[in-house]
Design a protein around this motif. Structure first.
Motif, PDB file in Angstrom:
ATOM      1  N   GLU A  41      10.050 -15.947 -20.651  1.00 31.57           N
ATOM      2  CA  GLU A  41       9.897 -14.809 -21.560  1.00 31.57           C
ATOM      3  C   GLU A  41       8.980 -13.752 -20.966  1.00 31.57           C
ATOM      4  N   LEU A  42       7.894 -14.202 -20.362  1.00 33.15           N
ATOM      5  CA  LEU A  42       6.967 -13.265 -19.734  1.00 33.15           C
ATOM      6  C   LEU A  42       7.638 -12.554 -18.567  1.00 33.15           C
ATOM      7  N   ARG A  43       8.366 -13.328 -17.779  1.00 29.24           N
ATOM      8  CA  ARG A  43       9.030 -12.726 -16.619  1.00 29.24           C
ATOM      9  C   ARG A  43      10.075 -11.709 -17.066  1.00 29.24           C
ATOM     10  N   LYS A  44      10.810 -12.022 -18.121  1.00 28.92           N
ATOM     11  CA  LYS A  44      11.802 -11.091 -18.647  1.00 28.92           C
ATOM     12  C   LYS A  44      11.162  -9.774 -19.059  1.00 28.92           C
ATOM     13  N   ALA A  45       9.995  -9.861 -19.691  1.00 27.49           N
ATOM     14  CA  ALA A  45       9.285  -8.646 -20.115  1.00 27.49           C
ATOM     15  C   ALA A  45       8.778  -7.854 -18.916  1.00 27.49           C
ATOM     16  N   LEU A  46       8.280  -8.565 -17.908  1.00 28.79           N
ATOM     17  CA  LEU A  46       7.722  -7.883 -16.739  1.00 28.79           C
ATOM     18  C   LEU A  46       8.791  -7.283 -15.846  1.00 28.79           C
ATOM     19  N   LEU A  47      10.013  -7.823 -15.923  1.00 24.17           N
ATOM     20  CA  LEU A  47      11.095  -7.316 -15.070  1.00 24.17           C
ATOM     21  C   LEU A  47      11.666  -5.992 -15.564  1.00 24.17           C
ATOM     22  N   GLN A  48      11.245  -5.559 -16.732  1.00 25.58           N
ATOM     23  CA  GLN A  48      11.655  -4.230 -17.203  1.00 25.58           C
ATOM     24  C   GLN A  48      10.910  -3.171 -16.398  1.00 25.58           C
ATOM     25  N   SER A  49      11.634  -2.206 -15.883  1.00 25.38           N
ATOM     26  CA  SER A  49      11.001  -1.140 -15.108  1.00 25.38           C
ATOM     27  C   SER A  49      10.033  -0.357 -15.993  1.00 25.38           C
ATOM     28  N   ARG A  50       8.802  -0.248 -15.536  1.00 22.48           N
ATOM     29  CA  ARG A  50       7.781   0.491 -16.265  1.00 22.48           C
ATOM     30  C   ARG A  50       7.004   1.367 -15.282  1.00 22.48           C
ATOM     31  N   GLN A  51       6.191   2.229 -15.844  1.00 17.26           N
ATOM     32  CA  GLN A  51       5.319   3.047 -15.008  1.00 17.26           C
ATOM     33  C   GLN A  51       4.092   2.230 -14.593  1.00 17.26           C
ATOM     34  N   GLU A  52       3.688   2.411 -13.346  1.00 22.73           N
ATOM     35  CA  GLU A  52       2.498   1.752 -12.814  1.00 22.73           C
ATOM     36  C   GLU A  52       1.575   2.814 -12.223  1.00 22.73           C
ATOM     37  N   ARG A  53       0.282   2.645 -12.426  1.00 26.29           N
ATOM     38  CA  ARG A  53      -0.680   3.640 -11.952  1.00 26.29           C
ATOM     39  C   ARG A  53      -1.166   3.308 -10.545  1.00 26.29           C
ATOM     40  N   PHE A  54      -1.168   4.316  -9.680  1.00 28.95           N
ATOM     41  CA  PHE A  54      -1.694   4.207  -8.330  1.00 28.95           C
ATOM     42  C   PHE A  54      -2.898   5.138  -8.198  1.00 28.95           C
ATOM     43  N   ILE A  55      -4.062   4.578  -7.968  1.00 32.57           N
ATOM     44  CA  ILE A  55      -5.257   5.369  -7.695  1.00 32.57           C
ATOM     45  C   ILE A  55      -5.712   5.047  -6.282  1.00 32.57           C
ATOM     46  N   TYR A  69       1.299   8.037 -11.407  1.00 33.72           N
ATOM     47  CA  TYR A  69       2.177   7.017 -11.970  1.00 33.72           C
ATOM     48  C   TYR A  69       3.550   7.065 -11.310  1.00 33.72           C
ATOM     49  N   THR A  70       4.145   5.890 -11.125  1.00 34.41           N
ATOM     50  CA  THR A  70       5.501   5.813 -10.595  1.00 34.41           C
ATOM     51  C   THR A  70       6.216   4.626 -11.223  1.00 34.41           C
ATOM     52  N   ASP A  71       7.534   4.662 -11.278  1.00 32.40           N
ATOM     53  CA  ASP A  71       8.311   3.542 -11.806  1.00 32.40           C
ATOM     54  C   ASP A  71       8.202   2.349 -10.866  1.00 32.40           C
ATOM     55  N   ALA A  72       8.113   1.164 -11.434  1.00 30.82           N
ATOM     56  CA  ALA A  72       8.002  -0.048 -10.628  1.00 30.82           C
ATOM     57  C   ALA A  72       8.521  -1.241 -11.407  1.00 30.82           C
ATOM     58  N   ILE A  73       8.900  -2.291 -10.675  1.00 27.51           N
ATOM     59  CA  ILE A  73       9.237  -3.586 -11.269  1.00 27.51           C
ATOM     60  C   ILE A  73       8.234  -4.578 -10.695  1.00 27.51           C
ATOM     61  N   LEU A  74       7.228  -4.899 -11.463  1.00 27.55           N
ATOM     62  CA  LEU A  74       6.046  -5.592 -10.968  1.00 27.55           C
ATOM     63  C   LEU A  74       6.346  -6.912 -10.252  1.00 27.55           C
TER      64      LEU A  74
END
Length: 239
Positions: free
Chosen positions: A168-182, A196-201
């Motif tokens: 369940e956790l992996r399914k949620a994380l596999l959704q493409s989301r924005q990730e912050r790069f500093i 921010y850029t789109d990523a699949i963690l």
């Protein structure tokens, strides 16, 4: 030589011009070294390796030299995370060290990323500007950083490999989301556009270290002395 007083300008020039003025000279030195490989390695293999690495700084070459050895590369998420799982790689065909290492070593390469919700960071708002301690904006809604912040766990290490993550956790994380790069540069006022850029963690990283609140590093020094590099820093050819 033109950049010895301000080496940062060399990198900036290379980025803007897509090549540095000394590139052809560096390549000629490298070709000459490789042509003389057998002769030089018979005389002193370690000295040759040091000289070659001054001209060609590649991780794969280093690993070939030290059979059975291991290496740790410390860099920002945007550099070590596999670019193929971000919009930078998918849409703009950008390469980074993480992708190249995964292509070279596969599962033998483990990528660990870091994330935070808020806190402070040591960065500059423009290239060539002095470092300053900046406050990090709280993470944005529905982004990876907000997802981990909402767990209410102050800090943790999350193993993202398929065999180590619940379904369940992996399914949620596999959704493409924005990730912050500093990185070296941080611009809080344009953060949404510039950091921010789109990523699949789980496809970008093998593990994720989370600190809900982080604090800026404390540097040993805030500025380099205004002097050219000494001979020991440029041995043997000053490349």
């Amino acid at each position: 030589m033109p950049f010895q007083e301000d080496p940062v300008l060399c990198g900036k020039h290379a980025w803007l011009k897509r090549a540095a003025p000394c590139e052809s000279g560096v390549l000629n030195v490298l070709r000459e070294l490789l042509d003389k490989r057998l002769e030089l390695t018979q005389h002193d293999g370690d000295e040759f390796f040091d000289a070659e690495m001054n001209a060609r700084l590649t991780l794969s070459r280093l690993m070939q030299q030290r059979k059975g050895g291991k290496a740790v590369v410390w860099a920002h998420n945007s550099h070590v995370g596999d670019a193929r799982s971000t919009s930078k790689g998918e849409l703009r065909n950008e390469l980074n060290v993480g992708q190249l290492c995964k292509e070279e070593w596969g599962a033998d390469c483990s990528i660990i990323g870091c994330g935070t919700n808020t806190g402070t960071v040591a960065a500059a708002d423009e290239w060539d500007e002095p470092m300053q301690i900046m406050k990090v904006n709280p993470s944005r809604a529905d982004f990876y950083e907000r997802l981990t912040h909402d767990s209410s766990v102050a800090r943790f290490l999350l193993d993202l490999r398929e065999d180590h993550t619940g379904s369940e956790l992996r399914k949620a994380l596999l959704q493409s989301r924005q990730e912050r790069f500093i990185g070296v540069i941080y611009r809080p006022h344009t953060e949404r556009r510039s950091h921010y850029t789109d990523a699949i963690l789980p496809e970008q990283l093998d593990a994720y270290v989370w600190f809900d609140e982080s604090h800026a590093v404390q540097p040993f020094e805030t500025a380099q002395p205004h002097e050219p590099p000494c001979a020991g820093e440029t041995y043997p050819f000053g490349l």
